[in-house]
Write a protein that holds these residues in place. Sequence first.
Motif, PDB file in Angstrom:
ATOM      1  N   THR A  90      41.602  13.233 -18.418  1.00 55.30           N
ATOM      2  CA  THR A  90      42.543  12.486 -17.593  1.00 55.30           C
ATOM      3  C   THR A  90      43.039  11.292 -18.404  1.00 55.30           C
ATOM      4  O   THR A  90      42.342  10.799 -19.294  1.00 55.30           O
ATOM      5  N   THR A 137      50.666  17.313  -7.732  1.00 52.26           N
ATOM      6  CA  THR A 137      49.813  18.083  -8.634  1.00 52.26           C
ATOM      7  C   THR A 137      49.719  17.410  -9.995  1.00 52.26           C
ATOM      8  O   THR A 137      48.636  17.323 -10.579  1.00 52.26           O
ATOM      9  N   SER A 140      47.446  14.479  -9.743  1.00 51.20           N
ATOM     10  CA  SER A 140      46.046  14.899  -9.645  1.00 51.20           C
ATOM     11  C   SER A 140      45.491  15.278 -11.011  1.00 51.20           C
ATOM     12  O   SER A 140      44.315  15.022 -11.314  1.00 51.20           O
ATOM     13  N   THR A 145      41.663  14.651  -9.495  1.00 53.15           N
ATOM     14  CA  THR A 145      41.971  14.879  -8.083  1.00 53.15           C
ATOM     15  C   THR A 145      41.187  13.971  -7.147  1.00 53.15           C
ATOM     16  O   THR A 145      41.754  13.304  -6.272  1.00 53.15           O
ATOM     17  N   GLU A 146      39.889  13.917  -7.312  1.00 53.45           N
ATOM     18  CA  GLU A 146      39.057  13.132  -6.396  1.00 53.45           C
ATOM     19  C   GLU A 146      39.397  11.649  -6.482  1.00 53.45           C
ATOM     20  O   GLU A 146      39.567  10.978  -5.444  1.00 53.45           O
ATOM     21  N   LEU A 149      42.827  10.952  -4.863  1.00 54.87           N
ATOM     22  CA  LEU A 149      42.797  10.966  -3.403  1.00 54.87           C
ATOM     23  C   LEU A 149      42.121   9.711  -2.856  1.00 54.87           C
ATOM     24  O   LEU A 149      42.549   9.164  -1.827  1.00 54.87           O
ATOM     25  N   SER A 191      48.344  21.690  -5.502  1.00 54.81           N
ATOM     26  CA  SER A 191      47.292  20.754  -5.098  1.00 54.81           C
ATOM     27  C   SER A 191      47.418  20.284  -3.654  1.00 54.81           C
ATOM     28  O   SER A 191      46.457  19.748  -3.097  1.00 54.81           O
TER      29      SER A 191
END
Length: 325
Positions: A90, A137, A140, A145-146, A149, A191
């Motif tokens: 990331t 997407t 993310s 992603t986690e 969010l 996503s």
Amino acid sequence: MNTGAWVRSYLDGVAKEPVPCLFYPAVSASGTPMREALFDPECQSRLLLDSAERYPAGAVVRMSELWCEAAACGATCTYTDNAFPVVTDTVADAEALDEFHFPEPVNDITRPMIEAVRLVAPRAGKPVFVGVTGPFTLASVLAGTEDFLMAALSEPEEVISFLDRAAAFIADYAAAYKDAGAAGVMLAEPSIAMIAPDMAEDLSSALVRRIIDSVQDDDLAVIYHNCGDVRKHLGGIAALGAKGYHFGDAFSLTDALESMPATALVFGNIHPAKFASLTPDAMAAETAALCETYRRYPNFVPSSGCDIGPSAAAPVVDAFFSGCL
């Protein structure tokens, strides 16, 4: 190419050709190293033109989203010859999204992909469609992603600002393909299957509509792609205004066809893995059954449910077409 006329040719029953996503099987069948296929425009254009000539498809499709924009934004990708490119890190700190800067749409990663389209479009004899990633997407992938969010819940204004900039980057990237001669983009937003429809409206749908409004016209079609289980999202997806919608087999294609506008094409949905696992006879039977089931829908277009992998067997790809046509 007038994509409005191309869409109408299917709706009017004139065109019946399937539109599977065949770029990576073409790479594998040619024995071309993956990095060369992706980053050498001359090589990529030859692969796409060979695919256009070999297969009776209604369009040439190169779905290369997810990894491409992430790599353009600084993420590390792994390229192997028998698999899709994989994002391995990331690059956006979910706690400091306002500090992240998106690149110019034409950069070291995207330039060869765009140039390949410029070489192919006037010679393919059929529309050329390319993949781009949807804003939620892409976010993310860039931030995880986690973590993303969690940031959406704790720092909603910062997240919306980040997504606004992501959407602007994607719109400019799609416009660069349009300038290069692409007939359409397949915008992938899988996503959103992880979030509720009301959350998806703010974090995805509003932004996707903005992208569609900025680039879609008679010269470029946006095909919205989602291979996730998005049954609960179908109402919002149907309102996006895309010229087409491309779905996987995570839910019944009947649900999608009954939900999408009758004036938009609906593509799907043989699972990509089956192009490597089925026998030719089994593939021909499955695609024939798919086409028989949905022939009552004028806007149905047979396709793979997502990007077909490099391990697809050439005889099985041939059988897909024989079952559809």
